[in-house]
Design a protein around this motif. Structure first.
Motif, PDB file in Angstrom:
ATOM      1  N   ASP A  26      17.910  -3.721   2.644  1.00  0.00           N
ATOM      2  CA  ASP A  26      17.690  -2.462   1.939  1.00  0.00           C
ATOM      3  C   ASP A  26      16.888  -2.690   0.660  1.00  0.00           C
ATOM      4  O   ASP A  26      17.061  -3.712  -0.018  1.00  0.00           O
ATOM      5  N   ILE A  27      16.033  -1.719   0.349  1.00  0.00           N
ATOM      6  CA  ILE A  27      15.255  -1.755  -0.884  1.00  0.00           C
ATOM      7  C   ILE A  27      15.368  -0.394  -1.565  1.00  0.00           C
ATOM      8  O   ILE A  27      15.817   0.586  -0.955  1.00  0.00           O
ATOM      9  N   LEU A  28      14.955  -0.357  -2.829  1.00  0.00           N
ATOM     10  CA  LEU A  28      14.907   0.893  -3.581  1.00  0.00           C
ATOM     11  C   LEU A  28      13.480   1.184  -3.998  1.00  0.00           C
ATOM     12  O   LEU A  28      12.725   0.274  -4.335  1.00  0.00           O
ATOM     13  N   GLU A  29      13.122   2.471  -3.968  1.00  0.00           N
ATOM     14  CA  GLU A  29      11.814   2.923  -4.445  1.00  0.00           C
ATOM     15  C   GLU A  29      12.000   4.202  -5.241  1.00  0.00           C
ATOM     16  O   GLU A  29      12.509   5.192  -4.707  1.00  0.00           O
ATOM     17  N   ALA A  30      11.619   4.167  -6.510  1.00  0.00           N
ATOM     18  CA  ALA A  30      11.644   5.388  -7.309  1.00  0.00           C
ATOM     19  C   ALA A  30      10.427   6.247  -6.993  1.00  0.00           C
ATOM     20  O   ALA A  30      10.480   7.477  -7.035  1.00  0.00           O
ATOM     21  N   THR A  31       9.320   5.582  -6.660  1.00  0.00           N
ATOM     22  CA  THR A  31       8.073   6.255  -6.330  1.00  0.00           C
ATOM     23  C   THR A  31       7.242   5.332  -5.460  1.00  0.00           C
ATOM     24  O   THR A  31       7.471   4.116  -5.445  1.00  0.00           O
ATOM     25  N   ASP A  32       6.301   5.883  -4.735  1.00  0.00           N
ATOM     26  CA  ASP A  32       5.371   5.068  -3.951  1.00  0.00           C
ATOM     27  C   ASP A  32       4.021   4.955  -4.636  1.00  0.00           C
ATOM     28  O   ASP A  32       3.033   4.540  -4.023  1.00  0.00           O
ATOM     29  N   ASP A  33       3.996   5.317  -5.906  1.00  0.00           N
ATOM     30  CA  ASP A  33       2.736   5.281  -6.633  1.00  0.00           C
ATOM     31  C   ASP A  33       2.899   4.585  -7.983  1.00  0.00           C
ATOM     32  O   ASP A  33       2.232   4.913  -8.959  1.00  0.00           O
ATOM     33  N   GLY A  34       3.800   3.598  -8.037  1.00  0.00           N
ATOM     34  CA  GLY A  34       4.012   2.850  -9.263  1.00  0.00           C
ATOM     35  C   GLY A  34       2.999   1.719  -9.426  1.00  0.00           C
ATOM     36  O   GLY A  34       2.133   1.507  -8.569  1.00  0.00           O
ATOM     37  N   ALA A  50       7.480 -13.992  -3.522  1.00  0.00           N
ATOM     38  CA  ALA A  50       8.813 -13.402  -3.693  1.00  0.00           C
ATOM     39  C   ALA A  50       8.717 -11.991  -4.262  1.00  0.00           C
ATOM     40  O   ALA A  50       7.842 -11.695  -5.084  1.00  0.00           O
ATOM     41  N   MET A  51       9.634 -11.126  -3.833  1.00  0.00           N
ATOM     42  CA  MET A  51       9.707  -9.766  -4.356  1.00  0.00           C
ATOM     43  C   MET A  51      11.158  -9.370  -4.546  1.00  0.00           C
ATOM     44  O   MET A  51      12.043  -9.824  -3.814  1.00  0.00           O
ATOM     45  N   GLY A  52      11.400  -8.506  -5.537  1.00  0.00           N
ATOM     46  CA  GLY A  52      12.736  -7.965  -5.741  1.00  0.00           C
ATOM     47  C   GLY A  52      12.973  -6.773  -4.843  1.00  0.00           C
ATOM     48  O   GLY A  52      12.036  -6.059  -4.471  1.00  0.00           O
ATOM     49  N   ASP A  53      14.231  -6.523  -4.485  1.00  0.00           N
ATOM     50  CA  ASP A  53      14.554  -5.377  -3.630  1.00  0.00           C
ATOM     51  C   ASP A  53      14.474  -4.060  -4.391  1.00  0.00           C
ATOM     52  O   ASP A  53      14.293  -3.009  -3.777  1.00  0.00           O
ATOM     53  N   ASN A  54      14.620  -4.096  -5.695  1.00  0.00           N
ATOM     54  CA  ASN A  54      14.437  -2.914  -6.529  1.00  0.00           C
ATOM     55  C   ASN A  54      12.950  -2.867  -6.884  1.00  0.00           C
ATOM     56  O   ASN A  54      12.532  -3.266  -7.971  1.00  0.00           O
ATOM     57  N   ARG A  55      12.159  -2.394  -5.943  1.00  0.00           N
ATOM     58  CA  ARG A  55      10.719  -2.621  -5.946  1.00  0.00           C
ATOM     59  C   ARG A  55       9.991  -2.116  -7.194  1.00  0.00           C
ATOM     60  O   ARG A  55       8.991  -2.710  -7.604  1.00  0.00           O
ATOM     61  N   ASP A  56      10.431  -1.038  -7.784  1.00  0.00           N
ATOM     62  CA  ASP A  56       9.754  -0.504  -8.967  1.00  0.00           C
ATOM     63  C   ASP A  56      10.323  -1.050 -10.269  1.00  0.00           C
ATOM     64  O   ASP A  56       9.901  -0.651 -11.350  1.00  0.00           O
ATOM     65  N   ASN A  57      11.294  -1.948 -10.161  1.00  0.00           N
ATOM     66  CA  ASN A  57      11.922  -2.508 -11.362  1.00  0.00           C
ATOM     67  C   ASN A  57      12.135  -4.006 -11.178  1.00  0.00           C
ATOM     68  O   ASN A  57      13.223  -4.520 -11.402  1.00  0.00           O
ATOM     69  N   SER A  58      11.073  -4.686 -10.750  1.00  0.00           N
ATOM     70  CA  SER A  58      11.173  -6.121 -10.492  1.00  0.00           C
ATOM     71  C   SER A  58       9.889  -6.816 -10.916  1.00  0.00           C
ATOM     72  O   SER A  58       8.791  -6.432 -10.507  1.00  0.00           O
ATOM     73  N   LEU A  59      10.059  -7.853 -11.738  1.00  0.00           N
ATOM     74  CA  LEU A  59       8.946  -8.708 -12.113  1.00  0.00           C
ATOM     75  C   LEU A  59       8.930  -9.867 -11.128  1.00  0.00           C
ATOM     76  O   LEU A  59       9.818 -10.718 -11.155  1.00  0.00           O
ATOM     77  N   ASP A  60       7.946  -9.890 -10.242  1.00  0.00           N
ATOM     78  CA  ASP A  60       7.949 -10.867  -9.160  1.00  0.00           C
ATOM     79  C   ASP A  60       6.537 -11.366  -8.871  1.00  0.00           C
ATOM     80  O   ASP A  60       5.651 -11.266  -9.735  1.00  0.00           O
ATOM     81  N   ARG A  69       0.858  -1.193   0.000  1.00  0.00           N
ATOM     82  CA  ARG A  69       0.000   0.000   0.000  1.00  0.00           C
ATOM     83  C   ARG A  69       0.885   1.230   0.000  1.00  0.00           C
ATOM     84  O   ARG A  69       1.677   1.424   0.919  1.00  0.00           O
ATOM     85  N   GLN A  70       0.748   2.036  -1.039  1.00  0.00           N
ATOM     86  CA  GLN A  70       1.546   3.253  -1.199  1.00  0.00           C
ATOM     87  C   GLN A  70       3.043   2.972  -0.969  1.00  0.00           C
ATOM     88  O   GLN A  70       3.741   3.721  -0.300  1.00  0.00           O
ATOM     89  N   GLY A  71       3.486   1.866  -1.539  1.00  0.00           N
ATOM     90  CA  GLY A  71       4.892   1.508  -1.482  1.00  0.00           C
ATOM     91  C   GLY A  71       5.321   0.792  -0.224  1.00  0.00           C
ATOM     92  O   GLY A  71       6.460   0.322  -0.146  1.00  0.00           O
ATOM     93  N   VAL A  72       4.450   0.691   0.753  1.00  0.00           N
ATOM     94  CA  VAL A  72       4.797   0.057   2.023  1.00  0.00           C
ATOM     95  C   VAL A  72       4.307  -1.384   2.031  1.00  0.00           C
ATOM     96  O   VAL A  72       3.119  -1.657   1.793  1.00  0.00           O
ATOM     97  N   LEU A  73       5.201  -2.306   2.314  1.00  0.00           N
ATOM     98  CA  LEU A  73       4.862  -3.727   2.386  1.00  0.00           C
ATOM     99  C   LEU A  73       4.073  -4.007   3.660  1.00  0.00           C
ATOM    100  O   LEU A  73       4.427  -3.523   4.750  1.00  0.00           O
ATOM    101  N   ASP A  85       2.981  -0.591  -6.454  1.00  0.00           N
ATOM    102  CA  ASP A  85       3.032   0.035  -5.130  1.00  0.00           C
ATOM    103  C   ASP A  85       1.687   0.035  -4.421  1.00  0.00           C
ATOM    104  O   ASP A  85       1.611   0.398  -3.236  1.00  0.00           O
ATOM    105  N   ASN A  86       0.647  -0.356  -5.127  1.00  0.00           N
ATOM    106  CA  ASN A  86      -0.685  -0.501  -4.529  1.00  0.00           C
ATOM    107  C   ASN A  86      -1.313  -1.762  -5.120  1.00  0.00           C
ATOM    108  O   ASN A  86      -1.753  -1.761  -6.267  1.00  0.00           O
ATOM    109  N   THR A  87      -1.307  -2.809  -4.338  1.00  0.00           N
ATOM    110  CA  THR A  87      -1.758  -4.106  -4.846  1.00  0.00           C
ATOM    111  C   THR A  87      -2.949  -4.622  -4.053  1.00  0.00           C
ATOM    112  O   THR A  87      -3.290  -4.097  -2.989  1.00  0.00           O
TER     113      THR A  87
END
Length: 260
Positions: free
Chosen positions: A173-181, A198-208, A124-128, A184-186
């Motif tokens: 550590d993770i990376l976020e380019a935005t919290d509205d990608g 499973a999720m990638g640590d590069n949250r906005d650039n990961s197919l998971d 939700r808004q980028g927060v797991l 980022d809201n699932t």
């Protein structure tokens, strides 16, 4: 003359044996290597940036094959010799693990294990959120992503998966380019029995696992092993046919570092 002939005869007789011994040595070495690769450790390299900042493009790491037990995917080419896992165990939340992509059973993916069977996972808004609880994250400041497309600056966060069901808390550590990608809201995902999320640590650039039609839930049988440590790392400036560039391209500070 007879003694010389005897020596010559002996030399001729040894040649076939020497060749045979060499072939045996090669076969034994290959079998040992396959055995180690199957039951102990297997090397992998990182070709994409979905696990930045934990893993960089050009990292080479060892994966322990015994961490979760053995399935047919523990062996080269995943022969269909048996079903299920032998000496099987579930990963811990926060483990970085290699698995076979469910939709083809052959492509190797590496991601962080976020949810176990029965867990409820949502972003939700980028927060797991795990089982309805927001995962704590701390802003560590800007991070420049290099070596995976255009150079961009994003935010780096320290995310801490809380202790759940007897498993310890895990910080990474993770990376976020935005919290509205897009991811980022699932919806809330309920991890089915016999699967992990499973999720990638590069949250906005990961197919998971958030992409249910592309990756989805990971069958436990598809787990290959847990990432243990980086044994070599080289940046994109290295070219294999230019060995003189290697020393300047090796990331010396990443050698023999544990994957966390």
């Amino acid at each position: 003359m007879p003694p010389n002939h005897g020596i010559l005869d002996n030399m001729v007789k040894k040649k076939p044996g020497g060749l045979l011994e060499s072939i045996k040595t090669i076969v034994y070495a290959a079998l040992i290597a396959i055995g180690i690769r199957t039951i102990a450790f297997e090397p992998f390299n990182i070709p994409s940036g979905s696990m930045i900042p934990t893993l960089l493009v050009g990292d080479y790491l060892f994966v322990s094959k015994f961490s979760y037990g053995y399935s047919r995917h523990s062996m080269p080419f995943s022969p269909n010799l048996f079903q299920g896992r032998i000496f099987g165990s579930l990963p811990r939340r926060g483990d970085v693990a290699v698995f076979k992509l469910p939709r083809d059973g052959s492509t190797d993916y590496i991601k962080r294990m976020i949810g176990l069977p029965g867990d409820r996972i949502q972003v939700r808004q980028g927060v797991l959120h795990v089982n309805g609880v927001a995962v704590r994250r701390e802003n560590l400041g800007p991070y420049t992503v290099e070596g995976d497309g255009p150079r961009i600056t994003v935010r780096r966060w320290r995310e801490t998966i809380p202790a759940i069901g007897g498993q310890p808390a895990v910080a990474h550590d993770i990376l976020e380019a935005t919290d509205d990608g897009p991811f980022d809201n699932t919806q809330e995902f309920l991890v089915p029995e016999g699967h992990v999320f499973a999720m990638g640590d590069n949250r906005d650039n990961s197919l998971d696992s958030r992409a249910q039609n592309m990756v989805g839930f990971i069958p436990v049988d598809n787990l290959v092993g847990r990432a243990e440590f980086i044994f070599f790392s080289v940046d994109e400036g290295a070219v294999w046919w230019q060995p003189w560039t290697w020393p300047f391209s090796i990331r010396w500070n990443r050698l023999l570092t544990a994957v966390r």
